[in-house]
Design a protein around this motif. Structure first.
Motif: not given
Length: 572
Positions: A434, A437, A441, A500
């Motif tokens: 990922l 964040y 995210g 993200a």
């Protein structure tokens, strides 16, 4: 009937010439800001022909700064500012100290006094709010980690300059100033003024972040309930300008800083995005007037009279303080890309520099020559700053390919740059990587954790990585466009890569690296525009999600479900 039309004349001439020379600059592949400043030079007293009202133009430009800072406050939350405090606060203070020391050293060589050197160095240390934000917005990095660090850094610089502008008059006598007894009158009150100023600024910040965060969203909602668009726009502009003016009059805070905190307070409203959109046209128009007004103050004679001194000033602005910022960011163990972006953002000076130089001349500290050098350095650095941003990628590639020392500095022995050896390898096989964040995210990560899907976060914000690790979440610090970061996130054994981050600048590079390390990895990408989505689709970037498109799909799905329920009840 006679009319006074100096305001109309100034606006018409400024916007008209800005349009012409901005268009010419764009045709020659130059930043349009250069065209705006050339228009200001033509309208200024340094060139023959019509001379616009500089005083009026400066006030109009100040409105542009107010609206711009208000818009930034609407997008930049206190949490964002707090998240970068560990680098922005010490970094800005150290960088100001370095730039001021350079200014003092150079001015001492020229034979100026200590007071002149301090004012000169401080004026060269603070970047322009308008230029920095315009550059970050144009390159779509304002909401990225790099953009937040740069804006946070600038906010600290502005706070320091507010204190300097307040405390310089009582200290001017000690520094060799002379304003016919005004300096001596206030010298014995230095500590009292210091305590009073800190108290005023503290009260203002508390009022805006405690009372304002409740009152302004409520006010905005009440106005929105009337259904009048023009009244809503008026309320947004009135709050921005009113708070900026009130903060300056009551608390001694700068217009820009007051507007910034007003925007942060109004950000708590659910209508904050609409407020930002409504103020955007006025913000753009008045920011043009800002650059025109800067050009008006330029005296072309300085180019011929003091070319060597001007070269030294520009070098301090573009290379001296930027190099200090670059090394400081690396010292805080942030990636090379962050260091270059922040240093490029700060490689210019602007509105606070003009104010400080004017005050220095008034207090008898700074010679007129110093003010002219500061102004000329500002115009040249502002004109070159967009070019520096375009050079970020080539510079980064050149450093990484030719400088082993730079690569070692970037990764060094940072414990957050790699996963701990104790991590169970079962969590690093078939997992999700990922990237980013933030607001998006975080929601994805929480959903994965809830379903016990293993994932590794790759995030540039070191403080956030530290926090994630404290909560048992696997995370790696660094820019994911650097292969080392994705390697540490074990992309080679991952099933899915989710990008993200709002920074769309490096998306293609991240995907390219990921597929080189793991050809079978599935990619899920977030984007903000149709152009980016189309480009990524051509390059087979996997599943692409665009905010407005997904919002429309979600709303359509909900509407169709409601219709189906209504029809079912009707036929039953």
């Amino acid at each position: 009937m006679s009319h006074s039309i100096s305001l109309i004349t100034t606006i018409a001439a400024s916007l008209g010439l800005a349009l012409i020379f901005g268009f010419i600059a764009a045709r020659f592949k130059l930043p349009v800001l250069v065209g705006y400043m050339i228009a200001g030079m033509i309208l200024g007293p340094g060139t023959p022909g019509f001379v616009a009202d500089i005083g009026l133009s400066s006030q109009l430009a100040e409105i542009g700064v107010i609206l711009l800072m208000f818009g930034v406050g609407l997008h930049f939350s206190l949490d964002d500012l707090w998240a970068v405090r560990r680098i922005a606060l010490p970094g800005a203070i150290i960088q100001i100290t370095v730039a001021t020391a350079l200014g003092v050293a150079v001015s001492n060589y020229w034979g100026w006094s200590l007071g002149a050197g301090i004012v000169f160095g401080l004026a060269l240390s603070v970047a322009s709010t308008v230029v920095l934000l315009r550059a970050l917005e144009n390159h779509s990095v304002l909401e990225s980690v790099n953009g937040r660090i740069a804006v946070g850094w600038l906010v600290v610089e502005d706070l320091v300059m507010v204190l300097v502008l307040v405390f310089l008059p009582p200290l001017a006598g000690w520094l060799g100033g002379d304003v016919n007894g005004l300096v001596e009158k206030s010298e014995h009150d230095v500590l009292k003024i210091l305590a009073l100023t800190i108290g005023k600024v503290s009260i203002f910040v508390v009022l805006m972040l405690v009372v304002g965060r409740r009152f302004f969203p409520w006010l905005l909602w009440q106005v929105a309930r009337t259904g009048s668009r023009e009244l809503f726009t008026l309320s947004v502009i009135a709050v921005a300008v009113g708070i900026a003016f009130g903060s300056a009059e009551l608390f001694g805070v700068s217009f820009a800083l007051g507007a910034f905190f007003a925007g942060m307070a109004m950000r708590e409203s659910q209508l904050s995005h609409r407020a930002a959109e409504e103020s955007l046209p006025l913000r753009d128009a008045f920011s043009v007037l800002f650059f025109v007004s800067v050009g008006m103050l330029f005296n072309p004679d300085i180019l011929l009279q003091e070319p060597l001194q001007l070269l030294i000033v520009v070098s301090i602005i573009i290379f001296g303080k930027s190099l200090a910022a670059f090394l400081l960011v690396l010292a805080f163990r942030y990636p090379l890309n962050t260091a270059i972006t922040v240093s490029a953002s700060l490689a210019q000076i602007g509105e606070f520099s003009f104010i400080l130089a004017g005050l220095g001349v008034t207090l008898g500290l700074l010679p007129i020559e110093g003010q002219n050098l500061i102004l000329a350095g500002a115009i040249i650095s502002i004109a070159l700053n967009p070019l520096l941003f375009h050079a970020i990628e080539p510079i980064q590639a050149w450093i990484r390919s030719r400088s082993t020392i730079a690569r070692l500095l970037e990764r060094s022995d940072d414990p957050l740059a790699e996963l701990p050896m104790s991590v169970d390898q079962a969590h690093l096989t078939g997992h999700v990587v990922l990237v980013g964040y933030g607001r998006v995210g975080r929601r994805i990560g929480e959903a994965l954790a809830k379903r016990r899907v293993p994932f590794v976060v790759a995030e540039q914000n070191r403080e956030l990585v530290e926090e994630l690790r404290k909560h048992g979440i696997l995370a790696v610090s660094g820019n994911s466009s650097d292969p080392a970061v994705l390697i540490q996130a074990h992309i080679a054994r991952a099933h899915i890569l989710v990008i993200a981050t709002p920074d769309s600048f490096h998306v293609r590079r991240i995907i390219e690296i990921a597929r080189m390390l793991n050809p079978s990895v599935e990619t899920v990408v977030r984007t903000h525009s149709d152009e980016d989505a189309a480009l990524l689709q051509k390059e087979h970037a996997g599943k692409i999600f665009m905010g407005e498109h997904e919002l429309a799909l979600g709303m359509t799905r909900y509407v169709l479900e409601l219709i189906a329920e209504k029809q079912k009840k009707y036929f039953d």
